[in-house]
Design a protein around this motif. Sequence first.
Motif, PDB file in Angstrom:
ATOM      1  N   GLU A  17       0.795  -1.239   0.067  1.00  0.00           N
ATOM      2  CA  GLU A  17       0.025  -0.027  -0.038  1.00  0.00           C
ATOM      3  C   GLU A  17       0.886   1.173   0.032  1.00  0.00           C
ATOM      4  O   GLU A  17       1.526   1.277   0.804  1.00  0.00           O
ATOM      5  CB  GLU A  17      -0.967  -0.002   1.194  1.00  0.00           C
ATOM      6  CG  GLU A  17      -1.913   1.107   1.317  1.00  0.00           C
ATOM      7  CD  GLU A  17      -2.727   1.347   2.370  1.00  0.00           C
ATOM      8  OE1 GLU A  17      -3.640   0.466   2.545  1.00  0.00           O
ATOM      9  OE2 GLU A  17      -2.535   2.037   3.422  1.00  0.00           O
ATOM     10  N   THR A  19       1.340   5.520  -1.284  1.00  0.00           N
ATOM     11  CA  THR A  19       0.720   6.910  -1.282  1.00  0.00           C
ATOM     12  C   THR A  19       1.267   7.790  -2.494  1.00  0.00           C
ATOM     13  O   THR A  19       2.420   7.943  -2.958  1.00  0.00           O
ATOM     14  CB  THR A  19       0.746   7.685  -0.150  1.00  0.00           C
ATOM     15  OG1 THR A  19       0.491   6.761   1.050  1.00  0.00           O
ATOM     16  CG2 THR A  19       0.044   9.187  -0.322  1.00  0.00           C
ATOM     17  N   VAL A  20       0.598   8.321  -3.226  1.00  0.00           N
ATOM     18  CA  VAL A  20       0.911   9.163  -4.334  1.00  0.00           C
ATOM     19  C   VAL A  20       1.448  10.338  -3.612  1.00  0.00           C
ATOM     20  O   VAL A  20       0.933  11.299  -2.905  1.00  0.00           O
ATOM     21  CB  VAL A  20      -0.457   9.538  -5.336  1.00  0.00           C
ATOM     22  CG1 VAL A  20       0.403  10.641  -6.417  1.00  0.00           C
ATOM     23  CG2 VAL A  20      -0.851   8.449  -6.022  1.00  0.00           C
ATOM     24  N   ASP A  72     -13.399   3.449  -3.226  1.00  0.00           N
ATOM     25  CA  ASP A  72     -12.364   3.889  -2.822  1.00  0.00           C
ATOM     26  C   ASP A  72     -11.036   2.883  -2.902  1.00  0.00           C
ATOM     27  O   ASP A  72      -9.966   3.573  -3.149  1.00  0.00           O
ATOM     28  CB  ASP A  72     -12.496   4.378  -1.511  1.00  0.00           C
ATOM     29  CG  ASP A  72     -13.091   5.570  -1.289  1.00  0.00           C
ATOM     30  OD1 ASP A  72     -13.663   6.235  -2.126  1.00  0.00           O
ATOM     31  OD2 ASP A  72     -13.804   5.927  -0.199  1.00  0.00           O
ATOM     32  N   ARG A  73     -11.335   1.776  -2.815  1.00  0.00           N
ATOM     33  CA  ARG A  73     -10.419   1.050  -2.644  1.00  0.00           C
ATOM     34  C   ARG A  73     -10.763  -0.494  -3.485  1.00  0.00           C
ATOM     35  O   ARG A  73     -11.932  -0.857  -3.474  1.00  0.00           O
ATOM     36  CB  ARG A  73      -9.902   0.380  -1.260  1.00  0.00           C
ATOM     37  CG  ARG A  73     -10.827   0.381  -0.134  1.00  0.00           C
ATOM     38  CD  ARG A  73     -10.157   0.429   1.050  1.00  0.00           C
ATOM     39  NE  ARG A  73      -9.215  -0.695   1.365  1.00  0.00           N
ATOM     40  CZ  ARG A  73      -8.207  -0.423   2.223  1.00  0.00           C
ATOM     41  NH1 ARG A  73      -7.916   0.587   2.569  1.00  0.00           N
ATOM     42  NH2 ARG A  73      -7.454  -1.249   2.427  1.00  0.00           N
ATOM     43  N   TRP A 123      -8.512   6.161 -14.107  1.00  0.00           N
ATOM     44  CA  TRP A 123      -8.118   6.270 -12.697  1.00  0.00           C
ATOM     45  C   TRP A 123      -6.819   7.180 -12.518  1.00  0.00           C
ATOM     46  O   TRP A 123      -7.003   7.992 -11.763  1.00  0.00           O
ATOM     47  CB  TRP A 123      -7.651   4.761 -12.302  1.00  0.00           C
ATOM     48  CG  TRP A 123      -7.153   4.934 -10.751  1.00  0.00           C
ATOM     49  CD1 TRP A 123      -7.662   4.970  -9.527  1.00  0.00           C
ATOM     50  CD2 TRP A 123      -5.901   4.587 -10.580  1.00  0.00           C
ATOM     51  NE1 TRP A 123      -6.960   4.951  -8.556  1.00  0.00           N
ATOM     52  CE2 TRP A 123      -5.726   4.737  -9.253  1.00  0.00           C
ATOM     53  CE3 TRP A 123      -4.642   4.643 -11.242  1.00  0.00           C
ATOM     54  CZ2 TRP A 123      -4.352   4.634  -8.603  1.00  0.00           C
ATOM     55  CZ3 TRP A 123      -3.342   4.635 -10.838  1.00  0.00           C
ATOM     56  CH2 TRP A 123      -3.206   4.712  -9.248  1.00  0.00           C
ATOM     57  N   THR A 126      -7.686  10.865 -12.015  1.00  0.00           N
ATOM     58  CA  THR A 126      -8.239  11.293 -10.818  1.00  0.00           C
ATOM     59  C   THR A 126      -7.484  11.127  -9.657  1.00  0.00           C
ATOM     60  O   THR A 126      -7.776  11.643  -8.464  1.00  0.00           O
ATOM     61  CB  THR A 126      -9.380  10.209 -10.499  1.00  0.00           C
ATOM     62  OG1 THR A 126      -8.717   8.852  -9.865  1.00  0.00           O
ATOM     63  CG2 THR A 126     -10.418   9.866 -11.759  1.00  0.00           C
ATOM     64  N   VAL A 127      -6.035  10.728  -9.712  1.00  0.00           N
ATOM     65  CA  VAL A 127      -5.258  10.609  -8.623  1.00  0.00           C
ATOM     66  C   VAL A 127      -4.656  12.149  -8.264  1.00  0.00           C
ATOM     67  O   VAL A 127      -4.390  12.574  -9.140  1.00  0.00           O
ATOM     68  CB  VAL A 127      -4.037   9.401  -8.761  1.00  0.00           C
ATOM     69  CG1 VAL A 127      -4.831   8.321  -8.857  1.00  0.00           C
ATOM     70  CG2 VAL A 127      -3.442   9.703  -9.795  1.00  0.00           C
ATOM     71  N   ALA A 128      -4.306  12.053  -7.192  1.00  0.00           N
ATOM     72  CA  ALA A 128      -3.818  13.203  -6.566  1.00  0.00           C
ATOM     73  C   ALA A 128      -2.692  13.151  -5.499  1.00  0.00           C
ATOM     74  O   ALA A 128      -2.915  11.982  -4.795  1.00  0.00           O
ATOM     75  CB  ALA A 128      -4.569  14.367  -6.288  1.00  0.00           C
ATOM     76  N   SER A 131      -3.496  10.464  -2.356  1.00  0.00           N
ATOM     77  CA  SER A 131      -4.211   9.243  -2.924  1.00  0.00           C
ATOM     78  C   SER A 131      -3.820   7.761  -2.663  1.00  0.00           C
ATOM     79  O   SER A 131      -2.321   7.581  -2.757  1.00  0.00           O
ATOM     80  CB  SER A 131      -4.406   8.962  -4.475  1.00  0.00           C
ATOM     81  OG  SER A 131      -5.198  10.143  -4.940  1.00  0.00           O
ATOM     82  N   LEU A 132      -4.409   6.669  -2.186  1.00  0.00           N
ATOM     83  CA  LEU A 132      -3.738   5.669  -1.791  1.00  0.00           C
ATOM     84  C   LEU A 132      -3.678   4.515  -3.090  1.00  0.00           C
ATOM     85  O   LEU A 132      -4.459   4.964  -3.872  1.00  0.00           O
ATOM     86  CB  LEU A 132      -4.716   4.722  -0.884  1.00  0.00           C
ATOM     87  CG  LEU A 132      -4.407   5.071   0.637  1.00  0.00           C
ATOM     88  CD1 LEU A 132      -5.297   4.397   1.567  1.00  0.00           C
ATOM     89  CD2 LEU A 132      -2.772   5.278   1.175  1.00  0.00           C
ATOM     90  N   THR A 133      -2.600   3.786  -3.221  1.00  0.00           N
ATOM     91  CA  THR A 133      -2.431   3.046  -4.332  1.00  0.00           C
ATOM     92  C   THR A 133      -1.849   1.637  -4.041  1.00  0.00           C
ATOM     93  O   THR A 133      -0.996   1.577  -3.146  1.00  0.00           O
ATOM     94  CB  THR A 133      -1.274   3.742  -5.379  1.00  0.00           C
ATOM     95  OG1 THR A 133      -1.969   4.956  -5.718  1.00  0.00           O
ATOM     96  CG2 THR A 133      -1.489   2.896  -6.755  1.00  0.00           C
TER      97      THR A 133
END
Length: 261
Positions: A17, A19-20, A72-73, A123, A126-128, A131-133
């Motif tokens: 997991e 984070t961006v 969200d996930r 997707w 939409t990430v910033a 954001s979790l990835t």
Amino acid sequence: MARTRRTVQHWPAVLRELTVSRVVDVTPTLRRITLTGSALAEFEVEGGIAAAFRSEGFDDSVKVLVPFDGEDRPPLPVQGPDRLEWGAAGGRPIAKDYTPRAASATELDLEFVRHGHGFASTWVETVAPGSLTWIVGPTRSSLWPEDIDAAILLADETALPAIGRLLDEWPEERTTETTIIVEVPTPESIVNLSAPSCGRVVWVHGRDAWVHTVEQVAWPEGDVFVWVAGEAGAVRRIRQFVSTERGVPKDLLDATGYWRD
Ligand SMILES: Cc1cc2nc3c(=O)[nH]c(=O)nc-3n(C[C@H](O)[C@H](O)[C@H](O)COP(=O)(O)OP(=O)(O)OC[C@H]3O[C@@H](n4cnc5c(N)ncnc54)[C@H](O)[C@@H]3O)c2cc1C
């Protein structure tokens, strides 16, 4: 037995997991996201330790797990010390392949073609930062073949991250004569690449031009390693041409369809 002359290394499948931390448009059609997080290092899981992120090959890939629309996930696989159980927590996630463009102990860069149709490319719009990835892999790395005389690499935009990484990591002592033919949609999608003195990069626009360029390349003497990655139909045409017309044997030909039109 190895399929090509490239030595293959295998790594355990690990779900991370992350984070961006940054989103940068490298070109109008290619978006880089930088991921960070303690899960790039080894971490404890039930029953053991999950290994740190490792990527040794220029064309390694990770699976990016993408949430379904409106969620969200994604449904995540369950992590054990050396394997993943997919579907254990209810449903399988959408999982798409992306190349680790650059990786360190603290950061991982991935670059997405913004083609605008699929789950991953939608997707990535939409990430910033924040954001979790979730990623899995790489689970294997193929090393550069050392016993070759020359190399010809053909990439479309989805394989540009692999080419960029290959050139960034090119060892000074490697003097293999290398020709790289990259297909991107328009001149605005060309990026600066750090080509070594023994290498040259040719940019083309359009899939047919990409296929035809390889037909016109002056073929080097000796053992020529050919690497091809891009749209599956075009990759098939190039593979066919280099094996039948240029006599490239299977152990010197590494051709992969990265996506299908
Ligand atoms: C080993 C490997 C490494 C890869 N590395 C990268 C990478 O670093 N960067 C990257 O951008 N891609 C990379 N790809 C390709 C990427 O996995 C595919 O393009 C994938 O289909 C994208 O998923 P999606 O959810 O956006 O589209 P999908 O849901 O898979 O497809 C939806 C629609 O979009 C179309 N489509 C898919 N990809 C493209 C495209 N590139 N251009 C135009 N139309 C498309 C499909 O034909 C389909 O109609 C890699 C593939 C492999 C196998």
